[in-house]
Design a protein around this motif. Structure first.
Motif, PDB file in Angstrom:
ATOM      1  N   VAL A 151       0.823  -1.215   0.000  1.00  0.00           N
ATOM      2  CA  VAL A 151       0.000   0.000   0.000  1.00  0.00           C
ATOM      3  C   VAL A 151       0.855   1.262   0.000  1.00  0.00           C
ATOM      4  O   VAL A 151       0.705   2.101  -0.900  1.00  0.00           O
ATOM      5  CB  VAL A 151      -1.009  -0.034   1.170  1.00  0.00           C
ATOM      6  CG1 VAL A 151      -1.789   1.267   1.251  1.00  0.00           C
ATOM      7  CG2 VAL A 151      -1.951  -1.219   1.022  1.00  0.00           C
ATOM      8  N   ALA A 195      -3.801   2.086  -8.065  1.00  0.00           N
ATOM      9  CA  ALA A 195      -5.039   1.841  -7.314  1.00  0.00           C
ATOM     10  C   ALA A 195      -5.435   0.368  -7.393  1.00  0.00           C
ATOM     11  O   ALA A 195      -5.905  -0.215  -6.403  1.00  0.00           O
ATOM     12  CB  ALA A 195      -6.156   2.725  -7.850  1.00  0.00           C
ATOM     13  N   GLY A 196      -5.226  -0.234  -8.553  1.00  0.00           N
ATOM     14  CA  GLY A 196      -5.496  -1.671  -8.697  1.00  0.00           C
ATOM     15  C   GLY A 196      -4.599  -2.509  -7.812  1.00  0.00           C
ATOM     16  O   GLY A 196      -5.027  -3.518  -7.252  1.00  0.00           O
ATOM     17  N   VAL A 202      -3.305  -1.583  -4.917  1.00  0.00           N
ATOM     18  CA  VAL A 202      -3.788  -1.439  -3.538  1.00  0.00           C
ATOM     19  C   VAL A 202      -5.028  -2.297  -3.328  1.00  0.00           C
ATOM     20  O   VAL A 202      -5.142  -3.021  -2.334  1.00  0.00           O
ATOM     21  CB  VAL A 202      -4.066   0.049  -3.213  1.00  0.00           C
ATOM     22  CG1 VAL A 202      -4.789   0.189  -1.888  1.00  0.00           C
ATOM     23  CG2 VAL A 202      -2.778   0.843  -3.209  1.00  0.00           C
ATOM     24  N   ALA A 203      -5.970  -2.234  -4.271  1.00  0.00           N
ATOM     25  CA  ALA A 203      -7.196  -3.026  -4.142  1.00  0.00           C
ATOM     26  C   ALA A 203      -6.891  -4.518  -4.156  1.00  0.00           C
ATOM     27  O   ALA A 203      -7.452  -5.280  -3.346  1.00  0.00           O
ATOM     28  CB  ALA A 203      -8.158  -2.668  -5.268  1.00  0.00           C
ATOM     29  N   ILE A 244      -5.388  -5.566  -0.786  1.00  0.00           N
ATOM     30  CA  ILE A 244      -6.388  -5.602   0.294  1.00  0.00           C
ATOM     31  C   ILE A 244      -7.289  -6.828   0.146  1.00  0.00           C
ATOM     32  O   ILE A 244      -7.532  -7.557   1.117  1.00  0.00           O
ATOM     33  CB  ILE A 244      -7.202  -4.294   0.313  1.00  0.00           C
ATOM     34  CG1 ILE A 244      -6.296  -3.144   0.775  1.00  0.00           C
ATOM     35  CG2 ILE A 244      -8.424  -4.417   1.212  1.00  0.00           C
ATOM     36  CD1 ILE A 244      -6.924  -1.777   0.635  1.00  0.00           C
ATOM     37  N   VAL A 245      -7.774  -7.061  -1.068  1.00  0.00           N
ATOM     38  CA  VAL A 245      -8.653  -8.217  -1.297  1.00  0.00           C
ATOM     39  C   VAL A 245      -7.915  -9.522  -1.025  1.00  0.00           C
ATOM     40  O   VAL A 245      -8.455 -10.437  -0.391  1.00  0.00           O
ATOM     41  CB  VAL A 245      -9.228  -8.178  -2.729  1.00  0.00           C
ATOM     42  CG1 VAL A 245      -9.897  -9.481  -3.099  1.00  0.00           C
ATOM     43  CG2 VAL A 245     -10.200  -7.029  -2.872  1.00  0.00           C
TER      44      VAL A 245
END
Length: 119
Positions: free
Chosen positions: A34, A49-50, A52-53, A56-57
């Motif tokens: 992140v 952004a992808g 980071v997502a 997290i997922v």
């Protein structure tokens, strides 16, 4: 009284402790994605952004599956795709997937070095 992190506490069995330790290593590495992706400017903002997502997922998925003690084999390609998204978002494919950061020394990259492609 219930313990707040009961299912995430280290188990008593050796095999369970090893799985718990690797979960911790994986989550630590995903947590490092992140700030690296937010601070980096080499990749486009959408790719960062992808990353980071995806981190997290993937971290939440690992926690959920660890608590259930099941990791289905069909999810391995999806986990690989998430790691690939992280690699693109960090714009550092070798550091994320291929070669570790410890192997960027002269012994690894110098022509004729221990791990160089010319060997």
């Amino acid at each position: 009284m219930t313990r707040p992190f009961g299912p995430l506490r280290p188990p008593k069995a050796l095999g369970g402790r090893i799985r718990w330790l690797f979960l911790g290593f994986g989550l630590f590495n995903l947590a490092a994605v992140v700030p690296r992706s937010l601070a980096g400017h080499a990749a486009p903002p959408l790719a960062r952004a992808g990353a980071v997502a995806a981190a997290i997922v993937l971290g939440l998925y690992w926690l959920q599956r660890y608590r259930r003690q099941t990791f289905p084999p069909w999810a391995i390609p999806l986990e690989g795709a998430a790691v690939g998204i992280v690699a693109v978002g960090l714009h550092d494919w070798l550091g994320t997937i291929g070669r570790s950061r410890a192997c960027r020394s002269a012994a690894c990259t110098a022509p004729g070095g221990t791990y160089s492609p010319s060997r």
